[in-house]
Structures are given as structure tokens and as C-alpha cells.
Design a protein around this motif. Structure first.
Motif: not given
Length: 364
Positions: A53, A101, A104-106, A108-109, A113, A121, A245
Motif C-alpha cells: 500500500c 481508496p 480500502v481496495v487492497v 477488501l481484496l 471481503f 471500510s 494497509c
């Protein structure tokens, strides 16, 4: 060499040095903790998401920062603030739109999820949206006044209530007390939810108040998030990933926000970071740990409250009161007392690191 040019280069070098020391320090501690726990090199770890990140955010910043500048999303500086800050006018703000973002995206993936990660998030992005609305109004009006304080507080309370409602509906009996050191527990019952809402709103505003010097909020929150992630790692590996992250994204943002800053995070970032810290602490029953980790943010907030209260208490017939500090929050007092920005930031990083160490020593 011109004295002004020499001074500028010295500031730039000191800002870069602080950034390097913080990044290297957190990286070394992350590796040590991962090796100690037998998770070094594993997908669920502290170091790997931190580094990914940080690199992703730093790289993205080289595209986003010039874009913000071209959009004339420049910061409006308070005229009653430290005069040295007036030269920062026009520096792009709303930096939270690219480092939040990424984290958050990293997260979640990476977590598949996870329900917990999706919840924190959502709260983080919701508080970021409040901050974005405030930043946008400031830029649009070309004034340092964004949305009204009442509206901002109302939105913060509303999202805090939604988060607490979700937690109550999904885990009604598991979180009604505060875990204390030595295995002690403080039962609160329904009062826990009032406390949780208060912590979400107050932590968000506390990190917002701390965002006043180049690299100050990003670095101190990175340390606090890292400490919280290390603390909850054994019981909540998915939320450890989220903390790692977001801490890494803060470090990547520092590549552009260190002194002299090329971009500010704005309320978009600072409100969201406090909300993230509080949401993770509430969900993992780590509120006592958060109190220690947030010691710096607490001091900044208390300095503002004390300043206002003292001014009102000493107000004379002319309607003018006395000031307890030269200016609040406390970092402004230090700056007006002759401290350089990098010296203040270095002190805050050091204290933040000591608080994180103390938290792990007491609460693990």
C-alpha cells in the motif's frame, strides 16, 4: 549559497529524513513482529500489506497530485494562523481521495471481503465523504469555511449511529464492556453504545485537529494504526490487514506530504483516519488501547478545549479574554514558540512510537 535557498534545502532534507526513518522503523518492527509470530512471508502479515500500500499510494500520488494542482484544488490558509503557513496557500488538498481508496481496495481484496473489513471500510469512506464535502466547499467558495460545524457534526453522528446499529444487530451480546489490562473488564451494558458513538466522532475530530503541519497527521496516524494492527493480530487477522494497509497508505502519502508538502490530506483524509481507528478499536474491544495510542490526538484536542474555556473564563468588560497557549492546537503553540515544523513532527513521531510500544506492552 543564498541563506534562504540553504534553509529551504535543509528543511527538505530534514523532512525526507523523517519520512525515511519512520518508514524504515515501521518496516523493521513489522518484520520483527511477523517473524516472531511465524507469519513472515505469509499472505496474512503486517509487513507485506504495509509495503504494497505504501508503494501503490506513493506511485499513484505522482499522477494525482499534479491533477489536483491542475484542477486548482488549492488549500486556503487561515489568516489568523501562523504567518509562516501563508506561503503554503495554493498547495493541493483533498489528498485523502487517493490514499484512502488504495488502502480500502487492497484490504477488501486481501481479506476476501471480510465482513469486519467491509464494515470499517464503509465507516472510513463515509467519514472521508464528509471531509470531501467540507474540502470541496472550501475550494469552491475560496474561503477556509466549508460546511457548517453543525452539519459536519450531524453527519458524523449519523454515520456513527449506523455503524453502532450494524454492530448491535450483528453482535448484540459480544460487545457491551471494555477490556482492561490484567484481564479486567469494565461492564457498561447499553452505555457502551453511547461511548462507542462518542469515540467515533471525537477520534475523527481529534485526528482532524492534528492535521496542521506537513507530515504530522499522516505519520502519527500511521504509527497508531500500525500499533493497533499489531495488538489485534492474534484475534482479528482480517482487521490487522486493514490497519496495515491504511498505515502503509499513510506512509505512501507521506512521500508527497512530508515537509515541504506537495499535497495536503484535507478533511477528506483526516476525518476518515480517525473514524478508521475508532471503528477498528470498537469492533475489536480495544478502546482502552485506543486511549493510549491516541494520546497525542487527545492532547491536541484538550489544548483546543482548554484554550477556548480559558479565553471565555478570563473575558473582561471589553469582551477580550486571555490565551492559555499562543495558539491551539498545541502544535501551533510550539511553532509560535520558535520550534521548526520538522522538529515538532519529529517529537510527535517519537511520542507516537513510545505510545504504541506502551500499548503493546500493557494490552497484549
Amino acid at each position: 549559497m543564498d541563506a534562504k535557498l540553504f534553509s529551504s534545502r535543509a528543511v527538505s532534507l530534514s523532512g525526507a529524513l523523517l519520512f525515511i526513518l519512520l518508514t524504515a522503523g515501521l518496516s523493521l518492527v513489522a518484520v520483527f513482529l511477523d517473524v516472531s509470530a511465524g507469519r513472515f512471508g505469509q499472505p496474512v502479515s503486517l509487513a507485506l500489506p504495509l509495503w504494497i500500500c505504501a508503494l501503490a499510494t506513493a506511485g499513484l500520488g505522482f499522477w494525482v497530485v499534479p491533477m489536483l494542482r491542475s484542477l486548482k484544488a488549492g488549500q486556503i490558509i487561515r489568516e489568523d494562523g501562523p504567518q509562516a503557513h501563508l506561503k503554503k496557500a495554493g498547495t493541493p488538498t483533498m489528498g485523502g481521495i487517493f490514499f484512502l481508496p488504495v488502502a480500502v481496495v487492497v484490504a477488501l481484496l486481501w481479506s476476501g471481503f471480510s465482513t469486519h473489513v467491509m464494515a470499517v471500510s464503509a465507516l472510513t469512506l463515509a467519514y472521508g465523504a464528509i471531509g470531501w464535502l467540507d474540502d470541496w466547499q472550501i475550494i469552491r467558495r475560496k474561503s477556509n469555511k466549508g460546511i457548517s460545524p453543525r452539519m459536519k457534526l450531524g453527519l458524523q453522528v449519523a454515520f456513527a449511529c449506523l455503524f453502532c446499529l450494524w454492530l448491535w444487530l450483528t453482535q448484540p451480546s459480544t460487545i457491551t464492556s471494555i477490556a482492561l489490562p490484567l484481564g479486567l473488564v469494565l461492564p457498561l451494558g447499553l452505555l457502551f453504545w453511547l461511548l462507542a458513538g462518542f469515540v467515533l466522532v471525537s477520534e475523527s475530530n481529534a485526528t482532524n485537529l492534528t492535521d496542521g503541519l506537513d507530515g504530522l497527521a499522516a505519520g502519527t496516524v500511521a504509527i497508531a494504526l500500525f500499533g493497533l494492527g499489531a495488538l489485534i493480530a492474534p484475534s482479528y487477522p482480517d482487521l490487522m490487514l486493514f490497519c496495515a494497509c491504511l498505515s502503509g497508505s499513510c506512509l505512501g502519502f507521506l512521500a508527497h506530504n512530508r515537509n515541504p508538502a506537495r499535497v495536503f490530506m484535507g478533511d477528506t483524509g483526516s476525518l476518515a483516519l480517525g473514524g478508521a481507528l475508532a471503528a477498528v478499536a470498537i469492533l475489536t474491544n480495544s478502546l482502552f488501547a485506543l486511549l493510549i495510542l491516541s494520546g497525542l490526538f487527545l492532547v491536541e484536542t484538550l489544548s483546543v478545549i482548554a484554550q477556548v474555556a480559558y479565553y471565555k473564563a478570563t473575558k473582561g468588560p471589553d469582551g477580550i479574554g486571555k490565551r492559555l497557549f499562543k495558539m491551539s492546537p498545541y502544535h501551533n503553540h510550539l511553532e509560535l514558540s520558535g520550534w521548526t515544523e520538522t522538529r515538532i513532527v519529529a517529537l510527535f513521531y517519537l511520542v507516537g512510537g513510545l505510545l504504541a510500544f506502551l500499548t503493546l506492552a500493557i494490552c497484549r
